[in-house]
Motif scaffolding. Structure first.
Motif, PDB file in Angstrom:
ATOM      1  N   GLU A  32      58.644  48.324  33.552  1.00 38.30           N
ATOM      2  CA  GLU A  32      60.087  47.520  33.742  1.00 38.30           C
ATOM      3  C   GLU A  32      59.914  46.438  32.634  1.00 38.30           C
ATOM      4  OE1 GLU A  32      62.522  48.280  35.861  1.00 38.30           O
ATOM      5  OE2 GLU A  32      61.420  50.242  36.291  1.00 38.30           O
ATOM      6  N   ALA A  33      58.837  45.657  32.562  1.00 39.26           N
ATOM      7  CA  ALA A  33      58.984  44.668  31.624  1.00 39.26           C
ATOM      8  C   ALA A  33      59.138  44.981  30.073  1.00 39.26           C
ATOM      9  CB  ALA A  33      57.647  43.819  31.823  1.00 39.26           C
ATOM     10  N   ALA A  34      58.620  46.032  29.840  1.00 39.39           N
ATOM     11  CA  ALA A  34      58.492  46.683  28.459  1.00 39.39           C
ATOM     12  C   ALA A  34      59.914  47.185  28.201  1.00 39.39           C
ATOM     13  CB  ALA A  34      57.397  47.451  28.175  1.00 39.39           C
ATOM     14  N   CYS A  62      58.346  44.155  21.850  1.00 39.88           N
ATOM     15  CA  CYS A  62      59.175  45.228  22.395  1.00 39.88           C
ATOM     16  C   CYS A  62      58.621  45.539  23.508  1.00 39.88           C
ATOM     17  CB  CYS A  62      59.069  46.662  21.430  1.00 39.88           C
ATOM     18  SG  CYS A  62      57.193  47.073  21.492  1.00 39.88           S
ATOM     19  N   GLY A  63      57.348  44.806  23.948  1.00 41.83           N
ATOM     20  CA  GLY A  63      56.580  44.923  25.261  1.00 41.83           C
ATOM     21  C   GLY A  63      55.439  45.873  25.097  1.00 41.83           C
ATOM     22  N   THR A  64      55.281  46.338  23.951  1.00 43.05           N
ATOM     23  CA  THR A  64      53.978  47.150  23.597  1.00 43.05           C
ATOM     24  C   THR A  64      53.234  47.803  24.812  1.00 43.05           C
ATOM     25  OG1 THR A  64      51.881  46.741  22.385  1.00 43.05           O
ATOM     26  CG2 THR A  64      52.654  44.733  23.577  1.00 43.05           C
ATOM     27  N   TYR A  65      51.928  47.537  24.955  1.00 40.62           N
ATOM     28  CA  TYR A  65      51.321  48.349  26.011  1.00 40.62           C
ATOM     29  C   TYR A  65      51.627  47.986  27.392  1.00 40.62           C
ATOM     30  CZ  TYR A  65      49.012  43.930  26.326  1.00 40.62           C
ATOM     31  OH  TYR A  65      48.538  42.678  26.314  1.00 40.62           O
ATOM     32  N   GLN A  66      52.615  47.204  27.625  1.00 38.42           N
ATOM     33  CA  GLN A  66      53.325  47.018  28.997  1.00 38.42           C
ATOM     34  C   GLN A  66      53.845  48.289  29.519  1.00 38.42           C
ATOM     35  OE1 GLN A  66      52.094  45.135  30.954  1.00 38.42           O
ATOM     36  NE2 GLN A  66      51.386  43.200  30.123  1.00 38.42           N
ATOM     37  N   ILE A  67      54.239  49.311  28.111  1.00 34.81           N
ATOM     38  CA  ILE A  67      54.757  50.539  28.809  1.00 34.81           C
ATOM     39  C   ILE A  67      54.116  51.237  29.788  1.00 34.81           C
ATOM     40  CG2 ILE A  67      54.124  51.876  26.758  1.00 34.81           C
ATOM     41  CD1 ILE A  67      57.675  51.668  28.382  1.00 34.81           C
ATOM     42  N   LEU A  68      52.625  51.055  29.516  1.00 33.87           N
ATOM     43  CA  LEU A  68      51.903  51.548  30.516  1.00 33.87           C
ATOM     44  C   LEU A  68      51.428  50.745  31.871  1.00 33.87           C
ATOM     45  CD1 LEU A  68      50.079  54.104  29.868  1.00 33.87           C
ATOM     46  CD2 LEU A  68      48.183  52.510  29.509  1.00 33.87           C
ATOM     47  N   GLY A  69      51.571  49.192  31.536  1.00 34.28           N
ATOM     48  CA  GLY A  69      51.142  48.496  32.831  1.00 34.28           C
ATOM     49  C   GLY A  69      52.183  48.138  33.562  1.00 34.28           C
ATOM     50  N   ASN A  70      53.329  47.909  32.963  1.00 32.92           N
ATOM     51  CA  ASN A  70      54.456  47.132  33.714  1.00 32.92           C
ATOM     52  C   ASN A  70      55.631  47.662  32.832  1.00 32.92           C
ATOM     53  OD1 ASN A  70      53.059  45.007  35.494  1.00 32.92           O
ATOM     54  ND2 ASN A  70      52.249  44.540  33.437  1.00 32.92           N
ATOM     55  N   SER A 116      62.741  46.182  29.587  1.00 33.35           N
ATOM     56  CA  SER A 116      63.741  45.165  29.491  1.00 33.35           C
ATOM     57  C   SER A 116      63.669  44.382  27.842  1.00 33.35           C
ATOM     58  CB  SER A 116      63.271  44.308  30.662  1.00 33.35           C
ATOM     59  OG  SER A 116      64.016  42.902  30.468  1.00 33.35           O
ATOM     60  N   ALA A 117      62.315  44.451  27.658  1.00 35.14           N
ATOM     61  CA  ALA A 117      62.213  43.665  26.423  1.00 35.14           C
ATOM     62  C   ALA A 117      62.736  44.449  25.349  1.00 35.14           C
ATOM     63  CB  ALA A 117      60.523  43.328  26.053  1.00 35.14           C
ATOM     64  N   LEU A 168      54.115  52.295  18.382  1.00 36.71           N
ATOM     65  CA  LEU A 168      54.504  51.952  19.570  1.00 36.71           C
ATOM     66  C   LEU A 168      55.567  51.303  19.843  1.00 36.71           C
ATOM     67  CD1 LEU A 168      53.431  51.794  22.769  1.00 36.71           C
ATOM     68  CD2 LEU A 168      51.836  50.051  22.080  1.00 36.71           C
TER      69      LEU A 168
END
Ligand code: SF4
Ligand code: SF4
Lengths: 293, 135
Positions: free
Chosen positions: A203-205, A193-201, A207-208, A230
């Motif tokens: 957009e990527a999260a 699902c993009g996991t912790y990238q919701i914090l770092g990126n 989109s996933a 999460l």
């Protein structure tokens, strides 16, 4: 049989609905669990560096608390906690050198060598109750509810802690079938699902997550069932943002598997399910199917 | 991008550091591209995991202000379960992140996060995010 229950941080705050529904359901199933009297954050992600053992100390301490309580089994509800505890346990069981370093470092604690069995509630239900027996205990079958089982990453990967076959899992499918739901298979079930990238990126999260939702509804799902707070945040709480961002994305309620379990066991109260924390559509869908009053 | 290779571009120390921290050998990679094809984040990566392996094999010092791959990696382990060479690719990503983070170069600054960004975040998002993006 008495077993320890490790809740983890998120279940006491943002994901109270996962905990309240699970505890009520376990009680109804006659599973006696005891929350650890002392526990600490597991660290959420397992350390992936050979020279970073300090981050393995926290989950190992939790496992020592289980042993100390006289139990040989611990059950978790959050997939990330499951993954972190299970991997720390594997390491302590199999890596002699790192085990010694960690045990020596924690000289105030008794030595630990992976004696505790780490379960997620899903494989615990499968192994201890079984799907046939669970089916018999269902009071309110989720007939006509088209649910897509969403596994995500941490229940299945890496393979040494997978609760089912990492590339072709059936466990959540079988669980939902036992509850009487119509199970919707979709390829996105194993995607991240993009996991912790919701914090770092973010957009990527997003989109996933969008791909997963579109895939599930495209295959006819009316709802998703999952186990990770999460994943729930990215797929559920961020859905409004995704719907404005991506054309044609349809609203879809997200449930914790434990909420569907509780409803199927006839536990439909607000205190048990706390649907106020889910998307509004979660309660509405179950009401429209007359599964809750 | 064209890649110049000479004995001067080989940074053995960097290669050794990645190997030591990750416990993995990027030399095992035979460039099949399964990781890149399976990666849910590859669309956002300016360098695919496969290409990253090639850069490491060639001894290029991977600078994370140019190559965003480890910052976009979600440690989802999809590549790891599929890699035919049994490489634990997420551990290589972690090693690359740590090499930068250990120089006190945080990828996100917790104090710069806006309250509205974090107010309803689950704890596991904060803890895992800080673990991956701060030193
Ligand atoms: S899947 Fe493995 S062998 Fe194939 S390109 Fe990726 S790292 Fe190399
Ligand atoms: S672990 Fe990282 S590199 Fe591998 S598939 Fe997942 S996001 Fe991509």
């Amino acid at each position: 049989m008495k077993i320890s229950y490790y809740p983890g941080c998120t279940l006491k705050t943002r994901a109270k609905n996962l905990e309240t529904s699970a505890l009520a359901a376990m009680d109804a199933l006659g599973l006696e669990v005891e929350e650890l009297t002392r526990w600490n954050c597991c660290g959420a992600v397992f350390s992936l560096a050979d020279d970073d053992l300090i981050h393995i100390v926290a989950p190992v301490r939790d496992l020592i608390r289980v042993k100390e309580s006289g139990h040989d089994t611990v059950v978790t509800l959050c997939s990330m906690c499951y993954n972190t505890l299970a991997r720390a346990n594997e390491l302590m069981k199999t890596d002699e050198v790192k085990r010694k370093t960690i045990n020596d470092f924690m000289d105030e604690e008794p030595d630990y060598a992976g004696e505790v069995r780490v379960y997620h509630l899903l494989d615990f239900l499968r192994d201890e109750i079984g799907w046939d027996k669970l089916k018999e205990m269902v009071k309110k079958p989720l007939t006509d509810l088209k649910v897509a089982p969403y596994y995500g990453c941490t229940l299945l990967r890496p393979a040494d802690v997978a609760i089912d076959k990492p590339d072709n899992p059936r466990i959540l499918h079988d669980f939902l079938s036992a509850l009487g739901a119509e199970v919707i298979d979709f390829p996105g079930a194993l995607q991240c699902c993009g996991t912790y990238q919701i914090l770092g990126n973010p957009e990527a999260a997003l989109s996933a997550s969008k791909d997963i939702l579109a895939d599930a509804t495209g295959h006819g799902a009316e709802a998703l069932a999952l186990a990770c707070p999460l994943c729930d945040y990215n797929l559920g709480h961020k859905q409004d943002i995704m719907m404005t961002k991506y054309d044609g994305l349809k609203e879809v309620p997200i449930y914790y598997f434990t909420q569907l379990l509780a409803v199927a066991l006839g536990l439909s109260s607000d205190e048990v399910n706390r649907f106020d924390i889910n998307r509004e559509s979660a309660k509405q869908l179950l009401e429209s199917k007359s599964l809750i009053a | 991008m064209p890649l110049k290779i000479s004995y001067r571009t080989i940074n053995k120390e960097f290669q050794d550091k990645v190997k030591e921290i990750s416990g993995q050998s990027f030399y095992k990679c035979f460039q099949c591209g399964t990781c890149a094809g399976s990666c849910p984040m590859s669309e956002q990566m300016n360098t695919t995991p496969r290409k990253l392996m090639a850069l490491l094999q060639l001894g290029r010092e991977v600078m994370l202000d140019e190559v965003n791959t480890p910052w976009v990696c979600a440690s989802c382990y999809t590549c790891e379960v599929r890699c035919p060479r049994g490489i634990d690719i997420p551990r290589i990503m972690e090693a690359l992140r740590l090499i930068t983070l250990r120089q006190n170069r945080n990828q996100i600054e917790p104090s710069n996060l806006q309250p509205e960004e974090i107010i309803d975040l689950p704890q596991i998002a904060m803890v895992s995010g800080f673990r991956k993006f701060t030193g």
